[in-house]
Design a protein around this motif. Structure first.
Motif, PDB file in Angstrom:
ATOM      1  N   ALA A 224       0.508  -1.794  -6.918  1.00  0.00           N
ATOM      2  CA  ALA A 224       0.397  -1.209  -5.581  1.00  0.00           C
ATOM      3  C   ALA A 224      -1.074  -1.038  -5.235  1.00  0.00           C
ATOM      4  O   ALA A 224      -1.955  -1.152  -6.096  1.00  0.00           O
ATOM      5  CB  ALA A 224       1.115   0.141  -5.505  1.00  0.00           C
ATOM      6  N   LYS A 225      -1.322  -0.746  -3.965  1.00  0.00           N
ATOM      7  CA  LYS A 225      -2.668  -0.411  -3.504  1.00  0.00           C
ATOM      8  C   LYS A 225      -2.675   1.032  -3.008  1.00  0.00           C
ATOM      9  O   LYS A 225      -1.699   1.506  -2.423  1.00  0.00           O
ATOM     10  CB  LYS A 225      -3.109  -1.351  -2.384  1.00  0.00           C
ATOM     11  N   TYR A 226      -3.787   1.707  -3.266  1.00  0.00           N
ATOM     12  CA  TYR A 226      -3.978   3.091  -2.837  1.00  0.00           C
ATOM     13  C   TYR A 226      -5.316   3.199  -2.118  1.00  0.00           C
ATOM     14  O   TYR A 226      -6.249   2.456  -2.421  1.00  0.00           O
ATOM     15  CB  TYR A 226      -3.974   4.036  -4.043  1.00  0.00           C
ATOM     16  N   ARG A 227      -5.408   4.152  -1.197  1.00  0.00           N
ATOM     17  CA  ARG A 227      -6.673   4.418  -0.509  1.00  0.00           C
ATOM     18  C   ARG A 227      -7.166   5.817  -0.852  1.00  0.00           C
ATOM     19  O   ARG A 227      -6.379   6.753  -0.983  1.00  0.00           O
ATOM     20  CB  ARG A 227      -6.509   4.310   1.012  1.00  0.00           C
ATOM     21  N   THR A 228      -8.472   5.921  -0.962  1.00  0.00           N
ATOM     22  CA  THR A 228      -9.044   7.242  -1.200  1.00  0.00           C
ATOM     23  C   THR A 228      -9.065   8.045   0.095  1.00  0.00           C
ATOM     24  O   THR A 228      -9.128   7.500   1.200  1.00  0.00           O
ATOM     25  CB  THR A 228     -10.479   7.136  -1.738  1.00  0.00           C
ATOM     26  N   ARG A 229      -9.019   9.357  -0.070  1.00  0.00           N
ATOM     27  CA  ARG A 229      -9.185  10.254   1.063  1.00  0.00           C
ATOM     28  C   ARG A 229     -10.664  10.342   1.439  1.00  0.00           C
ATOM     29  O   ARG A 229     -11.524   9.756   0.775  1.00  0.00           O
ATOM     30  CB  ARG A 229      -8.628  11.628   0.704  1.00  0.00           C
ATOM     31  N   ALA A 230     -10.951  11.087   2.479  1.00  0.00           N
ATOM     32  CA  ALA A 230     -12.333  11.196   2.953  1.00  0.00           C
ATOM     33  C   ALA A 230     -13.264  11.741   1.876  1.00  0.00           C
ATOM     34  O   ALA A 230     -14.453  11.397   1.831  1.00  0.00           O
ATOM     35  CB  ALA A 230     -12.387  12.081   4.196  1.00  0.00           C
ATOM     36  N   ASP A 231     -12.726  12.587   0.986  1.00  0.00           N
ATOM     37  CA  ASP A 231     -13.555  13.152  -0.084  1.00  0.00           C
ATOM     38  C   ASP A 231     -13.612  12.257  -1.316  1.00  0.00           C
ATOM     39  O   ASP A 231     -14.121  12.654  -2.365  1.00  0.00           O
ATOM     40  CB  ASP A 231     -13.053  14.541  -0.475  1.00  0.00           C
ATOM     41  N   GLY A 232     -13.095  11.035  -1.192  1.00  0.00           N
ATOM     42  CA  GLY A 232     -13.121  10.082  -2.299  1.00  0.00           C
ATOM     43  C   GLY A 232     -11.982  10.230  -3.282  1.00  0.00           C
ATOM     44  O   GLY A 232     -11.881   9.452  -4.243  1.00  0.00           O
ATOM     45  N   ALA A 233     -11.091  11.208  -3.067  1.00  0.00           N
ATOM     46  CA  ALA A 233     -10.017  11.462  -4.033  1.00  0.00           C
ATOM     47  C   ALA A 233      -8.918  10.405  -3.944  1.00  0.00           C
ATOM     48  O   ALA A 233      -8.597   9.907  -2.860  1.00  0.00           O
ATOM     49  CB  ALA A 233      -9.425  12.845  -3.793  1.00  0.00           C
ATOM     50  N   TYR A 234      -8.346  10.087  -5.099  1.00  0.00           N
ATOM     51  CA  TYR A 234      -7.196   9.182  -5.157  1.00  0.00           C
ATOM     52  C   TYR A 234      -6.168   9.762  -6.119  1.00  0.00           C
ATOM     53  O   TYR A 234      -6.482  10.596  -6.986  1.00  0.00           O
ATOM     54  CB  TYR A 234      -7.612   7.778  -5.611  1.00  0.00           C
ATOM     55  N   CYS A 235      -4.935   9.315  -5.980  1.00  0.00           N
ATOM     56  CA  CYS A 235      -3.867   9.732  -6.893  1.00  0.00           C
ATOM     57  C   CYS A 235      -2.878   8.589  -7.030  1.00  0.00           C
ATOM     58  O   CYS A 235      -2.265   8.169  -6.045  1.00  0.00           O
ATOM     59  CB  CYS A 235      -3.172  10.990  -6.380  1.00  0.00           C
ATOM     60  N   VAL A 236      -2.750   8.072  -8.243  1.00  0.00           N
ATOM     61  CA  VAL A 236      -1.834   6.981  -8.563  1.00  0.00           C
ATOM     62  C   VAL A 236      -0.672   7.551  -9.372  1.00  0.00           C
ATOM     63  O   VAL A 236      -0.883   8.295 -10.331  1.00  0.00           O
ATOM     64  CB  VAL A 236      -2.544   5.885  -9.387  1.00  0.00           C
TER      65      VAL A 236
ATOM     66  N   GLU B 198       0.840  -1.190   0.000  1.00  0.00           N
ATOM     67  CA  GLU B 198       0.000   0.000   0.000  1.00  0.00           C
ATOM     68  C   GLU B 198       0.878   1.245   0.000  1.00  0.00           C
ATOM     69  O   GLU B 198       1.809   1.359   0.798  1.00  0.00           O
ATOM     70  CB  GLU B 198      -0.930   0.004   1.209  1.00  0.00           C
ATOM     71  N   LEU B 199       0.571   2.167  -0.904  1.00  0.00           N
ATOM     72  CA  LEU B 199       1.307   3.417  -1.018  1.00  0.00           C
ATOM     73  C   LEU B 199       0.403   4.580  -0.631  1.00  0.00           C
ATOM     74  O   LEU B 199      -0.823   4.478  -0.684  1.00  0.00           O
ATOM     75  CB  LEU B 199       1.819   3.622  -2.445  1.00  0.00           C
ATOM     76  N   GLY B 200       1.021   5.686  -0.282  1.00  0.00           N
ATOM     77  CA  GLY B 200       0.266   6.873   0.059  1.00  0.00           C
ATOM     78  C   GLY B 200      -0.257   7.589  -1.173  1.00  0.00           C
ATOM     79  O   GLY B 200      -0.010   7.188  -2.318  1.00  0.00           O
ATOM     80  N   PHE B 201      -0.972   8.673  -0.954  1.00  0.00           N
ATOM     81  CA  PHE B 201      -1.560   9.481  -2.018  1.00  0.00           C
ATOM     82  C   PHE B 201      -0.458   9.922  -2.980  1.00  0.00           C
ATOM     83  O   PHE B 201       0.469  10.637  -2.606  1.00  0.00           O
ATOM     84  CB  PHE B 201      -2.238  10.704  -1.394  1.00  0.00           C
ATOM     85  N   GLY B 202      -0.537   9.461  -4.230  1.00  0.00           N
ATOM     86  CA  GLY B 202       0.476   9.818  -5.221  1.00  0.00           C
ATOM     87  C   GLY B 202       1.764   9.038  -5.118  1.00  0.00           C
ATOM     88  O   GLY B 202       2.750   9.369  -5.792  1.00  0.00           O
ATOM     89  N   GLY B 203       1.797   7.980  -4.295  1.00  0.00           N
ATOM     90  CA  GLY B 203       2.994   7.155  -4.199  1.00  0.00           C
ATOM     91  C   GLY B 203       3.345   6.538  -5.541  1.00  0.00           C
ATOM     92  O   GLY B 203       2.466   6.213  -6.345  1.00  0.00           O
ATOM     93  N   ASP B 204       4.637   6.364  -5.792  1.00  0.00           N
ATOM     94  CA  ASP B 204       5.117   5.937  -7.104  1.00  0.00           C
ATOM     95  C   ASP B 204       5.240   4.419  -7.181  1.00  0.00           C
ATOM     96  O   ASP B 204       6.174   3.834  -6.648  1.00  0.00           O
ATOM     97  CB  ASP B 204       6.468   6.588  -7.384  1.00  0.00           C
ATOM     98  N   MET B 205       4.313   3.773  -7.878  1.00  0.00           N
ATOM     99  CA  MET B 205       4.391   2.318  -7.990  1.00  0.00           C
ATOM    100  C   MET B 205       5.353   1.881  -9.089  1.00  0.00           C
ATOM    101  O   MET B 205       5.670   0.701  -9.203  1.00  0.00           O
ATOM    102  CB  MET B 205       3.006   1.706  -8.211  1.00  0.00           C
ATOM    103  N   SER B 206       5.842   2.830  -9.903  1.00  0.00           N
ATOM    104  CA  SER B 206       6.829   2.462 -10.923  1.00  0.00           C
ATOM    105  C   SER B 206       8.218   2.340 -10.313  1.00  0.00           C
ATOM    106  O   SER B 206       9.023   1.527 -10.757  1.00  0.00           O
ATOM    107  CB  SER B 206       6.839   3.481 -12.061  1.00  0.00           C
ATOM    108  N   ASP B 207       8.522   3.161  -9.321  1.00  0.00           N
ATOM    109  CA  ASP B 207       9.732   3.040  -8.508  1.00  0.00           C
ATOM    110  C   ASP B 207      10.981   2.732  -9.332  1.00  0.00           C
ATOM    111  O   ASP B 207      11.668   1.734  -9.123  1.00  0.00           O
ATOM    112  CB  ASP B 207       9.532   1.960  -7.443  1.00  0.00           C
ATOM    113  N   GLY B 208      11.254   3.599 -10.306  1.00  0.00           N
ATOM    114  CA  GLY B 208      12.482   3.455 -11.079  1.00  0.00           C
ATOM    115  C   GLY B 208      12.336   2.731 -12.398  1.00  0.00           C
ATOM    116  O   GLY B 208      13.286   2.705 -13.193  1.00  0.00           O
ATOM    117  N   VAL B 209      11.179   2.128 -12.667  1.00  0.00           N
ATOM    118  CA  VAL B 209      10.971   1.482 -13.963  1.00  0.00           C
ATOM    119  C   VAL B 209      10.900   2.570 -15.038  1.00  0.00           C
ATOM    120  O   VAL B 209      10.234   3.592 -14.870  1.00  0.00           O
ATOM    121  CB  VAL B 209       9.673   0.650 -13.966  1.00  0.00           C
ATOM    122  N   ALA B 210      11.604   2.363 -16.137  1.00  0.00           N
ATOM    123  CA  ALA B 210      11.698   3.389 -17.175  1.00  0.00           C
ATOM    124  C   ALA B 210      10.338   3.679 -17.796  1.00  0.00           C
ATOM    125  O   ALA B 210       9.539   2.770 -18.041  1.00  0.00           O
ATOM    126  CB  ALA B 210      12.681   2.938 -18.254  1.00  0.00           C
ATOM    127  N   GLY B 211      10.094   4.971 -18.061  1.00  0.00           N
ATOM    128  CA  GLY B 211       8.860   5.369 -18.716  1.00  0.00           C
ATOM    129  C   GLY B 211       8.491   6.799 -18.383  1.00  0.00           C
ATOM    130  O   GLY B 211       9.045   7.409 -17.461  1.00  0.00           O
TER     131      GLY B 211
END
Length: 286
Positions: A171-183, A111-124
């Motif tokens: 990765a997994k992400y959680r929405t904030r109280a207002d339903g917002a997410y950022c991947v 699980e990553l935080g809001f806007g956490g980077d699931m690519s983590d160094g993978v080129a792109g």
């Protein structure tokens, strides 16, 4: 003793499998027998073809493991997976439509935080996918878990790369109280399904395209709502009209908008050009 003939074999087999104690098992198995026998009669199945089918099924099982599901891939390319999705997810038209799971989902993503980077160094090229998760009535769904995964620039999922030290492009992400997410990830590319197995052997005997359009997978599981397995497809991507697994839906095609270096949706900064896709998931109550 009743002698078996071409005319009565189906009736005898159905009667035998009708002894299943569970009603649903009985329904499934007797229908399976009827349809298998009808198929064999329709195509006048030869013994050589029957043996080839057995070898194909055996090979499909042998190439499958805990990271590669060749049977799911077979179901996908035959259109069966998408049919089962349609039959089991007759959702409100306003809800986000479901599509196929695919053969490369891996359980236990970090699980990553809001806007956490699931690519983590993978080129792109950096990609931010933002939006909200809401109910049909517009109510924000906070603390919703989005399980996200995708292929790399070479079209490979983590499950196809053998042993890796840590989660890769999932990765997994959680929405904030207002339903917002950022991947935060990288822009996906279209890719070929695995062609080195029994499914590939079948595809090569046809004129079927073996490619999928660029997409990112999402699985949303929220208490009180119907689970949702879906994709987001890149608008304008190649193969949208010929997705080999029949998974594309117009409602899931979104614009990938280029951005200049500067502020990013997670509150950070990007020193390089990046891309943003926006999508609001709408869940149907259970």
């Amino acid at each position: 003793m009743q002698l078996v003939t071409e005319d009565n074999i189906t009736e005898l087999a159905v009667r035998r499998w009708a002894t299943a104690r569970d009603p649903r098992t009985r329904e499934l198995l007797t229908a399976l027998v009827r349809h298998l026998h009808a198929f064999a009669r329709e195509v006048r199945l030869t013994e050589a073809e029957w043996a080839a089918a057995i070898r194909w099924l055996t090979a499909t099982g042998q190439i499958s493991d805990d990271k590669r599901e060749e049977f799911i891939l077979a179901s996908d390319v035959l259109g069966l997976s998408m049919l089962v999705v349609q039959l089991n997810h007759r959702l409100d038209p306003a809800a986000t439509p479901a599509t196929v799971l695919g053969p490369f989902h891996v359980d236990g993503s970090p699980e990553l935080g809001f806007g956490g980077d699931m690519s983590d160094g993978v080129a792109g090229t950096p990609l931010y996918i933002t939006g909200t998760v809401r109910s049909l009535d517009g109510t924000p769904v906070g603390d919703a878990v989005l399980d996200v995964w995708q292929a790399d620039a070479d079209g490979n999922y983590e499950a196809q790369l053998g042993e890796v030290d840590e989660a890769r492009l999932r990765a997994k992400y959680r929405t904030r109280a207002d339903g917002a997410y950022c991947v935060r990830t990288i822009t996906p590319k279209g890719y070929s399904i695995p062609m080195d197995g029994p499914v590939g052997d079948l595809i090569r005997q046809t004129g079927i395209s073996h490619f999928r359009p660029a997409h990112v997978h999402f699985l949303l599981a929220v208490d009180g709502y119907r689970p949702l397995i879906t994709h987001l497809f890149q608008e304008g991507a190649q193969y949208l009209d010929s997705d080999v697994v029949f998974g594309t839906k117009q409602e899931l095609v979104v614009a990938f908008e280029p951005r200049e270096p500067g502020p990013t949706p997670d509150g950070g900064e990007s020193a390089v050009p990046w891309v943003q896709a926006r999508y609001d998931f709408v869940l149907q109550p259970a």
